[in-house]
Design a protein around this motif. Structure first.
Motif, mmCIF file in Angstrom:
data_model
loop_
_atom_site.group_PDB
_atom_site.id
_atom_site.type_symbol
_atom_site.label_atom_id
_atom_site.label_comp_id
_atom_site.label_asym_id
_atom_site.label_seq_id
_atom_site.Cartn_x
_atom_site.Cartn_y
_atom_site.Cartn_z
ATOM 1 N N SER A 113 0.834 -1.203 0.000
ATOM 2 C CA SER A 113 0.000 0.000 0.000
ATOM 3 C C SER A 113 0.866 1.248 0.000
ATOM 4 C CB SER A 113 -0.922 0.023 1.223
ATOM 5 O OG SER A 113 -1.649 1.237 1.283
ATOM 6 N N SER A 114 0.293 2.315 -0.531
ATOM 7 C CA SER A 114 0.906 3.634 -0.437
ATOM 8 C C SER A 114 -0.094 4.558 0.243
ATOM 9 C CB SER A 114 1.261 4.173 -1.831
ATOM 10 O OG SER A 114 1.754 5.498 -1.735
ATOM 11 N N GLY A 115 0.223 4.964 1.469
ATOM 12 C CA GLY A 115 -0.636 5.912 2.162
ATOM 13 C C GLY A 115 -1.365 5.351 3.361
ATOM 14 N N GLN A 116 -1.436 4.041 3.507
ATOM 15 C CA GLN A 116 -2.119 3.465 4.657
ATOM 16 C C GLN A 116 -1.260 2.400 5.323
ATOM 17 O OE1 GLN A 116 -5.473 0.820 3.911
ATOM 18 N NE2 GLN A 116 -4.955 0.705 1.733
ATOM 19 N N LYS A 117 -1.358 2.323 6.639
ATOM 20 C CA LYS A 117 -0.655 1.288 7.379
ATOM 21 C C LYS A 117 -1.439 -0.005 7.271
ATOM 22 C CE LYS A 117 1.113 0.052 11.951
ATOM 23 N NZ LYS A 117 1.313 0.482 13.362
ATOM 24 N N LEU A 118 -0.741 -1.080 6.961
ATOM 25 C CA LEU A 118 -1.371 -2.389 6.839
ATOM 26 C C LEU A 118 -1.100 -3.186 8.108
ATOM 27 C CD1 LEU A 118 -0.435 -3.257 3.140
ATOM 28 C CD2 LEU A 118 -2.562 -2.254 3.996
ATOM 29 N N GLY A 119 -2.156 -3.717 8.695
ATOM 30 C CA GLY A 119 -2.004 -4.470 9.925
ATOM 31 C C GLY A 119 -2.200 -5.955 9.701
ATOM 32 N N GLY A 120 -2.353 -6.675 10.805
ATOM 33 C CA GLY A 120 -2.582 -8.111 10.732
ATOM 34 C C GLY A 120 -1.292 -8.897 10.835
ATOM 35 N N PRO A 121 -1.414 -10.218 10.969
ATOM 36 C CA PRO A 121 -0.240 -11.071 11.176
ATOM 37 C C PRO A 121 0.471 -11.468 9.886
ATOM 38 C CG PRO A 121 -2.222 -12.387 11.295
ATOM 39 C CD PRO A 121 -2.679 -10.971 11.107
ATOM 40 N N GLY A 122 -0.061 -11.082 8.730
ATOM 41 C CA GLY A 122 0.530 -11.489 7.455
ATOM 42 C C GLY A 122 1.762 -10.680 7.100
ATOM 43 N N TRP A 123 2.128 -10.738 5.823
ATOM 44 C CA TRP A 123 3.335 -10.070 5.319
ATOM 45 C C TRP A 123 2.882 -8.861 4.526
ATOM 46 C CZ3 TRP A 123 7.618 -13.352 2.453
ATOM 47 C CH2 TRP A 123 8.823 -12.626 2.436
ATOM 48 N N SER A 124 3.359 -7.677 4.885
ATOM 49 C CA SER A 124 2.926 -6.458 4.207
ATOM 50 C C SER A 124 4.073 -5.466 4.091
ATOM 51 C CB SER A 124 1.753 -5.807 4.943
ATOM 52 O OG SER A 124 2.124 -5.427 6.264
ATOM 53 N N VAL A 125 3.985 -4.628 3.076
ATOM 54 C CA VAL A 125 4.949 -3.553 2.831
ATOM 55 C C VAL A 125 4.137 -2.320 2.460
ATOM 56 C CG1 VAL A 125 6.898 -2.751 1.460
ATOM 57 C CG2 VAL A 125 6.668 -5.193 1.995
ATOM 58 N N PHE A 126 4.361 -1.221 3.167
ATOM 59 C CA PHE A 126 3.586 -0.012 2.865
ATOM 60 C C PHE A 126 4.456 1.230 3.054
ATOM 61 C CE2 PHE A 126 2.873 -1.164 7.313
ATOM 62 C CZ PHE A 126 3.133 0.016 7.988
ATOM 63 N N ALA A 127 4.022 2.317 2.436
ATOM 64 C CA ALA A 127 4.724 3.590 2.549
ATOM 65 C C ALA A 127 3.778 4.640 3.109
ATOM 66 C CB ALA A 127 5.252 4.035 1.190
ATOM 67 N N ARG A 128 4.250 5.371 4.124
ATOM 68 C CA ARG A 128 3.481 6.480 4.703
ATOM 69 C C ARG A 128 4.436 7.623 4.997
ATOM 70 N NH1 ARG A 128 0.300 5.294 9.837
ATOM 71 N NH2 ARG A 128 -0.798 7.195 9.266
ATOM 72 N N SER A 150 7.812 0.679 5.152
ATOM 73 C CA SER A 150 7.880 -0.232 6.291
ATOM 74 C C SER A 150 7.505 -1.637 5.846
ATOM 75 C CB SER A 150 6.924 0.211 7.404
ATOM 76 O OG SER A 150 7.294 1.481 7.921
ATOM 77 N N GLU A 151 8.237 -2.609 6.346
ATOM 78 C CA GLU A 151 7.908 -4.015 6.126
ATOM 79 C C GLU A 151 7.470 -4.622 7.453
ATOM 80 O OE1 GLU A 151 9.987 -8.308 4.853
ATOM 81 O OE2 GLU A 151 11.205 -6.486 5.029
ATOM 82 N N TYR A 152 6.283 -5.232 7.443
ATOM 83 C CA TYR A 152 5.761 -5.885 8.633
ATOM 84 C C TYR A 152 5.565 -7.369 8.339
ATOM 85 C CZ TYR A 152 4.799 -1.891 11.677
ATOM 86 O OH TYR A 152 4.925 -0.814 12.521
ATOM 87 N N ARG A 153 5.868 -8.201 9.341
ATOM 88 C CA ARG A 153 5.669 -9.632 9.201
ATOM 89 C C ARG A 153 5.298 -10.202 10.563
ATOM 90 N NH1 ARG A 153 9.647 -13.566 5.612
ATOM 91 N NH2 ARG A 153 8.094 -15.207 5.268
ATOM 92 N N LYS A 154 4.234 -10.950 10.588
ATOM 93 C CA LYS A 154 3.722 -11.542 11.839
ATOM 94 C C LYS A 154 3.476 -10.476 12.900
ATOM 95 C CE LYS A 154 5.925 -15.995 10.940
ATOM 96 N NZ LYS A 154 6.882 -17.038 11.415
#
Length: 463
Positions: free
Chosen positions: A255-270, A275-279
């Protein structure tokens, strides 16, 4: 070149003798096929002779007698708004129709791979906007990481024109909706979906058909990993269709502009930070703001998609970050041409629709906006009120009509590129950006968006 497999001793017809068509002829001949060709251009006979193929008018009754398959170039309509006469004839006579993408996926793997330590992989990138930059950025990161790689498809070389794969090589393909819609084989290892906005609606009989063409890469391709932009409902739908649950890390949401939550694998820009999130935990972060080759939120989305694709191959965040800083960007896509007395000149001729132009306008401030051309469906409302635009300079054969749709803006009808560049440069003050982001196709004045961008560059250099 990738010799086509499974065609030895068969007669294959090729429709269209442009870049991809000629590469297809050569690859089929390398696979020991008997090739016949047809092209609507007056020079078809010369092209066929140069390719060493037999010219046959494929629109005629009985043209497909003894023909095992028809391979068509992506730009030739096969269904909407109506099929090309040769394709309609092939379908009526029961001759299978495919394109070079289908041939590539069924021919890329060979018995030589049995001797490789690391199997080659294919990353396929599709979407409405940003797929060229994302593809080129993935390719650049792989090169900087020391991985053998080739870039092809809708950018660079034709898919059948690339070299046979090396041990551990990664092929990066940019695929348009024209290419994914018809291909009989689509089997990438990693598939990337950047975003979806209205485009090519006549070719796909509306937005739903356009989305369906993009979705085939994921629904029929069955990638091992999928990088999905989820800022639109269609992206969220694809991600949901592919995932087996919240913890399924085969799907990387971007995503660009929103934080992605949850336990999965995500990459977003704000706010300029990737930011890279995992688990549920942050595992990497990159400040994108100082990266000159990736200006604006739309390029930050491209960076997230490329980052995610490369992370899915096991490349480390710091290696990717270093490669992002050395990426120069692509011609005609937010391309900085010159800085003259504090005024920047930026070429985004690839902004051929309203959505891509809006993203370009959001990337800069104090814009002297050069726009206009062959308007696409949907109007200009999505661009307005355009608070970053100081003044618009309109080009194109229908410049006056185009200008009337830019309500609320200070507008000058220029008609041609030289007048627009000269006037914008004369009006510009220190800190301004003279931006070519046409929000329209180029074909009323130029053969392609590249030619339009080259004209802009030439006029700027002439200053």
């Amino acid at each position: 070149m990738i010799p086509v497999q499974g065609v030895s001793g068969k007669t294959i017809a090729v429709l269209g003798l442009g870049r991809s068509g000629l590469a297809t002829v050569t690859a089929l001949q390398a696979g020991d096929a008997d090739v016949i060709v047809w092209d609507d251009s007056p020079t078809a006979a010369d092209k066929a002779n140069d390719a060493g193929a037999t010219l046959r008018d494929l629109t005629k009754q009985g043209a497909f007698d003894g023909v095992d398959a028809l391979i068509t170039s992506p730009g030739i309509p096969h269904l909407y708004p109506e099929p090309h006469a040769a394709i309609a004839r092939a379908m009526a006579e029961g001759c299978p129709v495919d394109n070079d993408i289908g041939l590539f996926f069924r021919s890329f793997a060979t018995s030589e791979w049995d001797n490789f330590e690391t199997m080659p992989k294919v990353i396929a990138v599709t979407g409405s906007n940003g797929k060229s930059t994302t593809s080129a950025l993935i390719h650049h990161i792989l090169e900087e990481a020391g991985r053998p790689t080739q870039l092809a498809g809708n950018i660079g070389r034709g898919v059948l024109d690339i070299d046979p794969a090396h041990d551990g090589e990664v092929i990066v393909l940019e695929l348009s909706s024209y290419q994914t819609d018809l291909a009989r084989a689509l089997t990438p290892d990693v598939a990337v979906f950047t975003n979806l906005t209205p485009d090519h609606l006549d070719r796909h009989a509306g937005f739903g058909g356009y989305f369906a063409a993009k979705r085939r890469l994921f629904a029929e391709g069955g990638p091992d990993r999928a990088v999905i932009g989820v800022d639109e409902p269609e992206g969220r739908y694809i991600a949901n269709q592919l995932t087996e649950g919240p913890n399924d890390d085969r799907v990387l949401r971007v995503s660009s502009g929103q934080k992605l939550g949850g336990p999965g694998w995500s990459v977003f820009a704000r706010k300029g930070f990737l930011s890279e999130y995992r688990k549920g935990r942050q595992v990497a972060s990159i400040d994108l703001r100082p990266i000159a080759g990736l200006p604006g939120a739309h390029n930050h989305q491209n960076a997230c998609a490329a980052f995610a694709a490369c992370r899915s191959l096991g490349i480390g965040p710091r290696v990717i970050e270093q490669a992002l800083h050395s990426f120069k960007g692509l011609p005609h896509r937010s391309q900085l041409i010159a800085d003259r007395d504090g005024v920047s000149f930026v070429n985004d001729s690839k902004a051929t629709n309203v959505d891509s132009a809006a993203k370009a306008l959001a990337a800069f401030k104090n814009i002297r906006w050069i726009c206009g051309g062959l308007e696409k469906e949907g109007g200009m409302d999505a661009l307005l009120p355009a608070p970053t635009v100081t003044k618009a300079y309109v080009i194109g054969r229908e410049a006056a009509a185009f200008a009337m749709k830019l309500k609320g803006l200070d507008v000058q009808v220029c008609g041609d590129m030289e007048t627009a560049v000269t006037q914008a440069a004369a009006d510009a003050q220190k800190g301004d950006t003279v931006l070519l982001a046409p929000a329209a196709a180029s074909f009323d004045q130029y053969d392609s968006f590249e030619k339009r961008g080259e004209d802009f560059i030439a006029k700027v250099q002439a200053l």
